[in-house]
Design a protein around this motif. Structure first.
Motif, PDB file in Angstrom:
ATOM      1  N   ARG A   4     -56.417  79.964  68.539  1.00 22.86           N
ATOM      2  CA  ARG A   4     -56.866  79.238  69.785  1.00 22.86           C
ATOM      3  C   ARG A   4     -58.567  80.023  70.077  1.00 22.86           C
ATOM      4  O   ARG A   4     -58.535  81.189  69.790  1.00 22.86           O
ATOM      5  CB  ARG A   4     -56.309  79.503  71.001  1.00 22.86           C
ATOM      6  CG  ARG A   4     -54.736  78.756  70.923  1.00 22.86           C
ATOM      7  CD  ARG A   4     -53.945  79.115  72.374  1.00 22.86           C
ATOM      8  NE  ARG A   4     -52.764  78.200  72.136  1.00 22.86           N
ATOM      9  CZ  ARG A   4     -52.005  78.071  73.171  1.00 22.86           C
ATOM     10  NH1 ARG A   4     -51.946  78.870  74.384  1.00 22.86           N
ATOM     11  NH2 ARG A   4     -50.819  77.372  72.984  1.00 22.86           N
ATOM     12  N   LEU A   6     -61.609  81.617  71.644  1.00 24.96           N
ATOM     13  CA  LEU A   6     -61.976  82.010  72.962  1.00 24.96           C
ATOM     14  C   LEU A   6     -62.856  81.356  73.826  1.00 24.96           C
ATOM     15  O   LEU A   6     -63.974  80.984  73.252  1.00 24.96           O
ATOM     16  CB  LEU A   6     -62.570  83.548  72.641  1.00 24.96           C
ATOM     17  CG  LEU A   6     -63.167  84.396  73.973  1.00 24.96           C
ATOM     18  CD1 LEU A   6     -61.496  84.940  74.551  1.00 24.96           C
ATOM     19  CD2 LEU A   6     -64.062  85.351  73.306  1.00 24.96           C
ATOM     20  N   GLU A 202     -58.162  79.328  83.276  1.00 25.62           N
ATOM     21  CA  GLU A 202     -58.575  78.103  82.562  1.00 25.62           C
ATOM     22  C   GLU A 202     -59.748  77.544  82.972  1.00 25.62           C
ATOM     23  O   GLU A 202     -60.798  77.027  82.215  1.00 25.62           O
ATOM     24  CB  GLU A 202     -57.417  77.254  82.294  1.00 25.62           C
ATOM     25  CG  GLU A 202     -57.969  76.017  81.428  1.00 25.62           C
ATOM     26  CD  GLU A 202     -56.677  75.738  80.583  1.00 25.62           C
ATOM     27  OE1 GLU A 202     -56.632  74.372  80.440  1.00 25.62           O
ATOM     28  OE2 GLU A 202     -55.942  76.209  80.171  1.00 25.62           O
ATOM     29  N   GLY A 207     -60.272  83.833  79.002  1.00 23.41           N
ATOM     30  CA  GLY A 207     -59.029  83.685  78.096  1.00 23.41           C
ATOM     31  C   GLY A 207     -58.010  84.832  78.549  1.00 23.41           C
ATOM     32  O   GLY A 207     -58.322  85.673  79.361  1.00 23.41           O
ATOM     33  N   SER A 209     -54.864  87.271  77.555  1.00 22.00           N
ATOM     34  CA  SER A 209     -53.650  87.833  76.740  1.00 22.00           C
ATOM     35  C   SER A 209     -52.707  88.357  77.070  1.00 22.00           C
ATOM     36  O   SER A 209     -52.612  88.966  78.379  1.00 22.00           O
ATOM     37  CB  SER A 209     -54.498  88.815  75.497  1.00 22.00           C
ATOM     38  OG  SER A 209     -54.855  89.893  76.620  1.00 22.00           O
ATOM     39  N   VAL A 247     -54.678  82.453  75.473  1.00 23.02           N
ATOM     40  CA  VAL A 247     -54.737  82.513  74.333  1.00 23.02           C
ATOM     41  C   VAL A 247     -54.012  83.018  73.187  1.00 23.02           C
ATOM     42  O   VAL A 247     -53.787  82.383  72.018  1.00 23.02           O
ATOM     43  CB  VAL A 247     -56.404  83.104  74.172  1.00 23.02           C
ATOM     44  CG1 VAL A 247     -56.832  83.226  72.521  1.00 23.02           C
ATOM     45  CG2 VAL A 247     -57.443  82.411  75.146  1.00 23.02           C
ATOM     46  N   THR A 248     -53.433  84.281  73.429  1.00 24.93           N
ATOM     47  CA  THR A 248     -52.681  84.824  72.694  1.00 24.93           C
ATOM     48  C   THR A 248     -51.648  85.713  73.443  1.00 24.93           C
ATOM     49  O   THR A 248     -51.567  86.094  74.518  1.00 24.93           O
ATOM     50  CB  THR A 248     -53.407  85.875  71.669  1.00 24.93           C
ATOM     51  OG1 THR A 248     -52.439  86.548  70.868  1.00 24.93           O
ATOM     52  CG2 THR A 248     -54.065  86.847  72.537  1.00 24.93           C
TER      53      THR A 248
END
Length: 365
Positions: A4, A6, A202, A207, A209, A247-248
């Protein structure tokens, strides 16, 4: 591996990252092997808030010649004097710790420099006013830090940091136990407060994590789960990835065996990732909240119900692009025929037929 982008950058980040909080006891050889396995399987994002200092030199050795393949999340406020983790907001201690981390990792730059674990507004104000933010911003101007982030467990503190306009990335704890239990019982912030924060991130291009995706392992056992039922790692990971802004996800691993099991998520079937069982044991205050999971699919007339809801919530949160994204959908809420299929299938008891009318009225289409 999926990636995804950043929002405020060009970095393509693996949806599975790696947390290092528990890996320090594995020993140098196992730490290096785990890092190598992660790289070979497409993981490129590593959080370095570890419980001790051991992973840093081992990661540095494993990285030889591959620094460009990795994004490091380094915490300004995690101190490793004496080999064990400690939390600090002392500027001089932070400077020494950051210098040590750079040396141990054999690098001269930090991809994501994080203001570390600020859960109280007083701590945030100290960081903003007493030189710590100035220090990290100066490093960013010099090119030593590429992006500024924040790790926190408190939505109110996150909103204050977002108001200050300093963040590109947020590290936050996201899992069903935190999102759907009463405030203070497992996490800070109620259901809607946390969901609003995700949507704001968003909308503003911040982003996320994700830490604590398994609630420290509680969710993986019926004996410790606050719901009295166990979820799987893959269900928890997918749940976090479906949240706005994410994102992660950064599962903590102890060794290669843990990582090998986590990597199974990449090829897991939709059924293995499906967390709709949550709808059978989320508390009453969580009912009626669309989490964009699309377990109501397939819609008989082809609506992407989750995406329509997501753009609606984002537009209300101030995302100026959400209306345009909504209008570009092949089918919008205007196309809903009110058949009730989605209402009957929603695990979170959202009255989607009524919501489609609400969304239609809001967008005027």
């Amino acid at each position: 591996m999926d990636y995804r982008k950043l929002p405020r950058g060009e970095e393509q980040i693996s949806v599975l990252g790696l947390g290092t909080s528990s890996i320090g006891t594995a020993g140098d050889r196992e730490i290096e092997a785990t890092m190598t396995m992660a790289l070979e399987n497409g993981i490129n994002y590593f959080d370095m808030a570890s419980a001790d200092a051991d992973p840093f030199p081992a990661f540095g050795r494993a990285l030889a010649g591959r620094r460009k393949d990795v994004y490091f999340q380094i915490h300004f406020g995690a101190n490793y004097d004496g080999g064990k983790y400690g939390w600090t907001t002392n500027l001089e201690t932070i400077k020494r710790s950051v210098d040590w981390q750079l040396t141990a990792l054999k690098t001269d730059y930090i991809d994501f420099g994080f203001l570390h674990c600020l859960d109280e507004e007083a701590d945030l104000q100290h960081v903003l006013k007493d030189g710590i933010l100035d220090y990290i911003q100066r490093l960013k101007e010099e090119g030593t830090v590429r992006h500024i982030g924040l790790s926190s467990h408190t939505p109110g503190v996150v909103h204050k940091a977002l108001d200050a306009g300093i963040l590109d990335m947020l590290m936050f704890s996201i899992n069903p136990a935190y999102d759907y239990q009463k405030e203070g019982e497992y996490a800070i912030g109620g259901v809607e407060e946390r969901q609003t924060m995700y949507r704001r991130c968003e909308a503003e291009g911040i982003g996320i994590s994700v830490m604590k995706a398994f609630s420290g392992g509680q969710l993986l056992s019926a004996k410790t789960s606050p719901f009295g039922k166990a979820l799987t790692e893959y269900q928890c990971i997918q749940y976090a990835l479906d949240k706005p802004g994410v994102v992660t996800v950064l599962p903590g691993v102890r060794n290669c065996a843990d990582l090998r099991r986590i990597l199974g998520f990449v090829n897991a079937s939709p059924e293995e990732r499906d967390y709709s069982v949550l709808g059978t044991f989320t508390p009453q205050e969580a009912a009626g909240v669309c989490v964009y999971c699309n377990h109501c699919q397939p819609c008989p007339v082809g609506l992407d119900v989750g995406l329509i809801n997501k753009y609606y919530d984002l537009s209300q949160a101030g995302d100026e692009l959400a209306r345009s994204h909504y209008n570009n959908l092949q089918k919008t809420a205007e196309d809903c025929v009110g058949c009730g299929h989605c209402d009957s299938r929603c695990p979170f008891h959202v009255e989607q037929v009524n919501r489609m009318q609400e969304i239609r009225d809001y967008f005027g289409k």
